[in-house]
Design an enzyme around this catalytic site. Structure first.
Site, PDB file in Angstrom:
ATOM      1  N   GLU A 235       0.834  -1.206   0.000  1.00 62.16           N
ATOM      2  CA  GLU A 235       0.000   0.000   0.000  1.00 62.16           C
ATOM      3  C   GLU A 235       0.873   1.263   0.000  1.00 62.16           C
ATOM      4  OE1 GLU A 235      -2.758  -0.758   3.261  1.00 62.16           O
ATOM      5  OE2 GLU A 235      -4.060  -1.863   1.880  1.00 62.16           O
ATOM      6  N   ASP A 314      -8.207  -9.283   4.009  1.00 63.90           N
ATOM      7  CA  ASP A 314      -7.926  -8.177   4.930  1.00 63.90           C
ATOM      8  C   ASP A 314      -9.034  -8.063   5.976  1.00 63.90           C
ATOM      9  OD1 ASP A 314      -6.922  -5.921   6.071  1.00 63.90           O
ATOM     10  OD2 ASP A 314      -7.435  -4.565   4.438  1.00 63.90           O
ATOM     11  N   GLU A 342     -12.652  -2.899  11.785  1.00 57.86           N
ATOM     12  CA  GLU A 342     -12.693  -2.106  10.546  1.00 57.86           C
ATOM     13  C   GLU A 342     -13.825  -2.540   9.615  1.00 57.86           C
ATOM     14  OE1 GLU A 342      -8.975  -2.112   8.487  1.00 57.86           O
ATOM     15  OE2 GLU A 342      -9.791  -1.088   6.725  1.00 57.86           O
TER      16      GLU A 342
HETATM   17  C1  GCV Z   1      -2.526   0.303   8.405  1.00 62.77           C
HETATM   18  C2  GCV Z   1      -6.067  -2.253   5.473  1.00 62.77           C
HETATM   19  C3  GCV Z   1      -6.494  -0.999   6.170  1.00 62.77           C
HETATM   20  C4  GCV Z   1      -5.341   0.003   6.267  1.00 62.77           C
HETATM   21  C5  GCV Z   1      -4.176  -0.695   6.980  1.00 62.77           C
HETATM   22  C6  GCV Z   1      -3.807  -1.951   6.195  1.00 62.77           C
HETATM   23  C7  GCV Z   1      -2.687  -2.752   6.845  1.00 62.77           C
HETATM   24  O1  GCV Z   1      -5.819  -2.019   4.127  1.00 62.77           O
HETATM   25  O2  GCV Z   1      -7.587  -0.429   5.498  1.00 62.77           O
HETATM   26  O3  GCV Z   1      -5.783   1.111   6.987  1.00 62.77           O
HETATM   27  O4  GCV Z   1      -3.074   0.156   7.107  1.00 62.77           O
HETATM   28  O5  GCV Z   1      -4.918  -2.790   6.099  1.00 62.77           O
HETATM   29  O6  GCV Z   1      -3.000  -3.742   7.476  1.00 62.77           O
HETATM   30  O7  GCV Z   1      -1.541  -2.388   6.702  1.00 62.77           O
END
Ligand code: GCV
Length: 610
Positions: A235, A314, A342
């Site tokens: 990411e 995720d 989340e």
């Molecule tokens: C900390 C998901 C979440 C992100 C998070 C990522 C991760 O994509 O939406 O906010 O980033 O996981 O676990 O690194």
């Protein structure tokens, strides 16, 4: 009437003031504040384990350096619950960690309980008394390491391991040391470049020398630092791929710097292409972790831990276990869960996680040696946004301690007894509400393994195509005939990443667990499920049922008015009301979505909007 949510499951605990000594001294202070007669004997060889025995009128607690503290809390909690405290315990996982995703500006990424407990306006800023209480909470359930800062390391958090911020890190480490909790720092892979080098290439000697120097400095401030946590090439974070190096080369660089000090390098495996083309069916995101790591088995140094999310996507409401957790026998692993909800209600909707953890453990033949969870904590007075979300933190600690012996129902009973008092008259009702909460949530959201039909970015509330034509690789490809991705041998081949027995089970829709059917298979809406209903009817039914069950949760909560402290009652009432709204929204939008494709009405003639 009890439920002092500020003190979570330790409302009965005495006042000991800030502790600054060894965990054994903390243990002695806790026991004496509660007037409990217990001898403490440290046997360092026992490490985190402990034994509680009767000794005359009182007890003897024997254990390792932190073990005696865990024993002291066990004794206090069991006494309070009226249970026999005599026992002998050894933790199932070695590192029992929590990751905070706190940014130094005070915002918590995916945080649903207020702002950071540690930072504000790009500085350290915390309530010291609260930090001590946090240390007690952690030790009371055996958690022994926490990372303070987000894995997405933004300025100035990248300076946590530099002279600039290390004095502050030291202060926090000093607080948690008395509770047997060690710190982990999330580091930025590109730090050498930020601080002046022209590269962060892991095979460049200057880069190794940079990290060697940096780590030496860090350990001069925090000699017992647990280690580093790294999110690399994920990411948009920098990583070894930028230099055409693999992740073993990347991780070993940092591991070698940490090794002389006994530090661990914890390396996340959340690596996937987040710029996918939705038209391209050849890439399948769940395959990514395995593809990036499995071939590197045996190439990581012995102080590297690969941190692997429980599922291949995720933290969706239902995913199979990540195939990477079955692979890499010569590599040390940690399994990663997310307590922050989340995708599972964001600490508004009730969601007790233990049933999900049981499913994961049942699917894994060998548990990894380490475990970690992303916290659900913030500076809200009750720590977790929803008072009842405290149960997830408590249960996580118990699960990390007990491993396969963990029992989510018993743990919940204990949590209710500790939090609301052992004589709480509504314990059974609350227990039932919480135990069914995962299933309820799953029913009214994206069920049968679909996942991802959420509002983009916020991830709360329904949006059937929110991520469908996007670049994150999270597609369901619904059309008027079918929905789901074929991940079998004939499809993306994802199933082949599993050991044979699981691959065989998942490969056939007839044997694939129905709750994961649309994760593994693309199915027609008229596919007949095991109980004779069509898949479409099952989608409709689940959504209606989930809505009804969420209404029942609200009713149950209302039935407890007057039996709970008013403040707690009101606070959570608001959340249960929001949950019903959310469930209604999901039910209407999901059912309408599938109805518009199929034009097949609900067999029970319930209202579906068109
Ligand atoms: C900390 C998901 C979440 C992100 C998070 C990522 C991760 O994509 O939406 O906010 O980033 O996981 O676990 O690194």
């Amino acid at each position: 009437m009890q439920f002092i949510s500020e003190k979570c499951w330790l409302p009965f605990i005495g006042d000991i003031g800030p502790m600054t000594g060894t965990p054994a001294q903390t243990a002695a202070a806790e026991l004496s504040a509660m007037g409990v007669d217990a001898e403490i004997q440290v046997d360092e060889g026992m490490q985190d384990a402990f034994r509680i025995e009767k000794a005359g009128e009182g007890y003897q607690i024997t254990g390792g350096k932190s073990g005696v503290l865990y024993g002291a809390y066990r004794l206090l909690m069991k006494n309070y619950l009226g249970q026999d405290p005599v026992c002998e315990e050894t933790p199932a996982y070695k590192l029992r960690m929590l990751n905070h995703w706190d940014n130094m500006d005070g915002h918590v990424e995916r945080g649903y309980a207020g702002k950071s407990l540690f930072f504000k306006e790009n500085k350290f800023c915390y309530d010291e008394k609260r930090m001590h209480f946090y240390g007690r909470m952690l030790a009371s359930v055996g958690i022994n390491a926490i990372s303070l800062n987000n894995v997405n390391v933004h300025y100035p958090a990248d300076r946590l391991c530099t002279e600039e911020l290390l004095p502050e890190v030291k202060k926090i480490a000093d607080i948690f040391r008395a509770y047997g909790v060690r710190l982990i720092i999330s580091v930025d892979y590109a730090l050498p470049v930020t601080l002046g080098l022209d590269t962060a290439d892991p095979l460049d000697e200057r880069v190794q020398a940079f990290w060697d120097r940096q780590v030496k400095l860090i350990y001069s401030y925090v000699p017992d630092l647990c280690g580093f946590l790294v999110k690399a090439d994920s990411e948009f974070r920098p990583g070894p791929y930028m230099y055409k190096r693999n992740h073993a080369e990347g991780a070993n660089l940092l591991a070698r710097a940490l090794k002389p000090y006994g530090g661990m390098l914890i390396w996340r495996c959340f690596v996937y292409n987040c710029r996918q083309d939705w038209r391209d069916h050849s890439i399948d995101r769940p395959k990514a972790a395995y593809e990036n790591y499995a071939y590197l088995d045996g190439q990581f140094d012995d102080n590297v831990i690969l941190q692997i999310k429980n599922g291949p996507y995720d933290f969706q409401v239902r995913e199979p276990v990540s195939p990477l957790l079955y692979a890499m026998p010569a590599t040390t692993k940690a399994i990663e869960f997310q307590l922050a909800q989340e995708y599972t209600g964001q600490q508004i909707d009730l969601y007790y996680m233990a049933p999900m953890w049981h499913e994961v453990m049942d699917q894994l033949p060998h548990l990894p040696p380490h475990i970690v969870a992303v916290t659900n904590l913030g500076d809200d007075q009750n720590w977790t946004g929803h008072d009842l979300a405290q149960a997830n933190l408590y249960a996580y600690g118990c699960m990390a301690w007990q491993g396969r012996a963990f029992n989510g129902e018993e743990t919940l009973k204990d949590w209710i007894g500790l939090s609301f008092g052992p004589d709480f008259g509504e314990a059974k009702r609350l227990e039932k509400m919480m135990l069914s909460s995962r299933s309820t949530y799953e029913k009214y959201t994206a069920n049968l393994g679909l996942g991802w039909m959420v509002t983009p970015h916020s991830h709360y509330g329904p949006d059937a195509e929110g991520y469908e034509y996007d670049f994150w690789g999270t597609y369901h490809r619904a059309n008027r005939e079918a929905v789901g991705i074929d991940r079998t041998d004939k499809g993306t081949g994802y199933i082949q990443q599993y050991p044979e027995e699981w691959a065989k089970l998942y490969n056939d829709p007839a044997t694939c667990p129905e709750k994961m059917l649309l994760f593994f298979h693309r199915m027609r809406y008229d596919y007949v499920m095991q109980d004779g209903r069509t898949m479409l009817q099952r989608l409709y039914d689940d959504h209606f049922e989930g809505l009804e069950e969420s209404e029942k949760l609200l009713e149950d909560w209302k039935a407890m008015e007057g039996k709970l402290p008013e403040k707690s009652y009101r606070h959570s009432l608001d959340r249960f009301e929001k949950q019903v709204k959310n469930a209604r929204n999901w039910c209407d939008r999901m059912n309408t979505y599938f109805y518009r494709f199929t034009l097949i009405p609900d067999e029970k003639c319930r209202k579906i909007y068109d």
